[in-house]
Motif scaffolding. Sequence first.
Motif, PDB file in Angstrom:
ATOM      1  N   ARG A  95       5.330   0.727   8.111  1.00 25.36           N
ATOM      2  CA  ARG A  95       5.870  -0.202   7.115  1.00 25.36           C
ATOM      3  C   ARG A  95       7.393  -0.095   7.152  1.00 25.36           C
ATOM      4  O   ARG A  95       8.001   0.734   6.503  1.00 25.36           O
ATOM      5  N   ASN A 141      -3.363  -1.473   8.175  1.00 24.51           N
ATOM      6  CA  ASN A 141      -1.920  -1.694   8.189  1.00 24.51           C
ATOM      7  C   ASN A 141      -1.490  -2.714   9.237  1.00 24.51           C
ATOM      8  O   ASN A 141      -0.291  -2.873   9.496  1.00 24.51           O
ATOM      9  N   ARG A 200       1.596  -5.505   9.005  1.00 23.43           N
ATOM     10  CA  ARG A 200       2.997  -5.155   8.837  1.00 23.43           C
ATOM     11  C   ARG A 200       3.962  -5.821   9.819  1.00 23.43           C
ATOM     12  O   ARG A 200       5.132  -6.018   9.494  1.00 23.43           O
ATOM     13  N   GLU A 238      -0.411   1.575  12.347  1.00 26.88           N
ATOM     14  CA  GLU A 238      -1.555   0.664  12.497  1.00 26.88           C
ATOM     15  C   GLU A 238      -2.654   1.289  13.353  1.00 26.88           C
ATOM     16  O   GLU A 238      -3.845   1.083  13.101  1.00 26.88           O
ATOM     17  N   TYR A 275      -4.544   3.633  11.136  1.00 27.82           N
ATOM     18  CA  TYR A 275      -4.972   3.028   9.873  1.00 27.82           C
ATOM     19  C   TYR A 275      -5.018   1.507  10.075  1.00 27.82           C
ATOM     20  O   TYR A 275      -4.030   0.810   9.813  1.00 27.82           O
ATOM     21  N   GLU A 312       0.858  -1.187   0.000  1.00 25.89           N
ATOM     22  CA  GLU A 312       0.000   0.000   0.000  1.00 25.89           C
ATOM     23  C   GLU A 312       0.892   1.234   0.000  1.00 25.89           C
ATOM     24  O   GLU A 312       2.099   1.111  -0.177  1.00 25.89           O
ATOM     25  N   TYR A 330       3.090  -9.740   5.966  1.00 27.31           N
ATOM     26  CA  TYR A 330       3.962  -8.891   5.155  1.00 27.31           C
ATOM     27  C   TYR A 330       5.065  -9.743   4.528  1.00 27.31           C
ATOM     28  O   TYR A 330       5.461  -9.534   3.379  1.00 27.31           O
TER      29      TYR A 330
END
Length: 567
Positions: free
Chosen positions: A397, A347, A350, A341, A344, A334, A355
Motif C-alpha cells: 500500500r 491487496n 493497490r 499482494e 495477501y 485495510e 485504490y
Amino acid sequence: MSDIKFISNRILIIGLILFQSICLAQENSLKINIDAAEELGKMKPIWAWWGYDEPNYTYMKDGKKLLSEIAALSPVPVFVRAHSLLVTGEGTHGLKWGSTNAYTEDENGNPIYDWTIVDKIFDTYIERGMKPFAQIGFMPEALSAKPDPYRHYWKPGAKYEDIYTGWAYPPKDYEKWAELVYQWVTHCVERYGKEEVESWYWELWNEPNIGYWQGTTEEYIKLYDYSADAVKRALPTAKMGGPETTGPRWDVAEEFLRTFLNHVKSGKNYVTGKIGSPLDFITFHAKGSPKVVDGVVQMNMGAQLSDISKGFEIVASYPEFKDLPIIIGESDPEGCAACSEADYPHNAYRNGTMYASYTAASFSRKYELADYYGVNLLGAVTWGFEFENQPWYAGFRDMATNGVDKPVLNVFRMFGMMDGQRIKVNQENLSYNFIKVRDESVRGENPDINAIASKSENSISIMVWNYHDDNNLDVPSSLVNVIIDNIPSEKVLVNHYRVDQELSNSYTLWKKMGSPQNPTKSQIESLENAGQLHLYASPEWKQINYGKTNIEIDLPRQAISLIKLDW
C-alpha cells in the motif's frame, strides 16, 4: 427542384434522429446536480496528511522524491506521521521497522541523547515545506521494561504478532522517559524555532489497545500524563493529543478511547496530582476490510466509514471535546501497508484504479460524516508511502513504486486543486449517499457514482467517481451529466482531468511493457510520465447561459474525473 426538396427532407430527418438520440442519451444518463450558490462549509485539506511505518525511508532516494511530489501537489503544508522515531538502532530499516538511536545510556545509566537521525528525518520534511505530526514512540531499548528481544525481522507472510518486541513495552522509569520527551521537544524548538514547532502536532504512541502497547490501559494513561507534561514544560503552546486507538467500531477500541477521554476530563493526573490532562486534539484509526470473493477482490468501504462514524459519535458525546480537532491517524482500505499482494491476495486492489476510486469516494464521505455529527475533522492520514528497493508493483500500500507514481497519487493531485468552500451536490437521484455506503458498503447492482464539489473566488472544481466494492472492470462505462447551477461568470475555461485504465496510470503501461522487473531508462521515463495527472481532453472555453451549464462525462468503472471551471 424535387431533388433539392428530397435532400432537404433527408437533412431534416437526420437532424431529428440526431436530436432524438441526444435527448435519449441525456434521458438515460445519470444526472448530478450541483448548486454553486449553496455552500456547505470550508473545503478543509483533510487529505494533506501522510504516514508510514519505516521512518528511515524518509531520507532515502525514492522517499525524498515522493515527499517532494506530495509537497508539490498540496497548496497547504502536508503533515507527516512516522513510527519508531525513538527506537534504538543505528538507522537500520526494514519492513515495519525503523530506528534513530535517539536515546541510549552509558554504563552508569546516564542518558545519552543523539538527535542526528531524528533531525535528518524532520529536516527532510521542513526542507519541503512539510510539517511533522510528531509521534512520541516507541520505547528505547535502555528504557524498556522488557527489552529482550528488541529488534524484529518481520516479512510478509510471517505472523503479524512477531513485530511486538521490546520497543512495545512501558518504560522501567517514567521520569527518564519524561526527560527524554522534554529534551526532544526542547531540541526541536532550538533547531527549528518556537513558531515552527508550535504549528506541529505531538502525539503518544500508536494503537495502544492492541499489541503495539504491551502494557495496560492504565499504564498508557500514565505514560500519556508524563509525556504531555513534558511536552508542555518544553513548549507550553505545543499541541498534544492521542490516543491513536484502532477502529472505534470494535468494543475494545471504543472502551479504550472512552477510558482515555474520561481520564483526560476528570481523572487524577499522574504527574501533577490535579484533575485532568492536556488534550489539544483527538486521534483514532479507521480501516476497511477487503477480501477475495469468487476470485475477485471485494472492498469494504462501509467498515472504514463505520469506524469513522463511531469515532465521531464518541467525540460528539463529550461536550468538553466536541469542538476539538479530530485527526484520523490512519485512514485506509485495510490495515497492513507492508503486506504485499503475493502473500495477501486481497491487496490486489493497490496498483490500479480501484485504490484511486476508493480514495475519492471515501474522502468525500469523511467530510459528510463530520458534518452529520457536527465535529471538527482536521485531517485523515493516508498510511501509504513507498517501500525502498522492492520489486516493481509488488502490491504494497504505497503511493509510488521505485520512484514511479501509482494512479492513487493522482487523486490527491485532484484534491490539491479543490479549495475554498464545499458546495452542494444533490444526491436525491443517486444510488448511494454517505449513510448508505457506511451501512451497506457498495455491493448492489449499481455502482457508487457521485461527486464532491468546491468553489473559490474564480473557480469551481468537481470530482466525479464511478466506484464499486467489486473490482470488476468488464462492465460498460456510465454516461454522467454534471449540471452546474449559479455559476457567477458568463464564460469559463473547462479543464477535464482523468484517472482511468489508460490515463494517469503507470500500472497499465507497465503491464503493456510486459511487467519488466528491470525496466530500461527509456521505459522508466515513460512510466514516470504515465504516473502524472493527465487531461482527458483539451481545455475549452464554454459560454454560460443564465448561470447554468452541463458537462457530459463517459465514466468507466473505477475511474475518476476532475472538472475544473476557471474564470
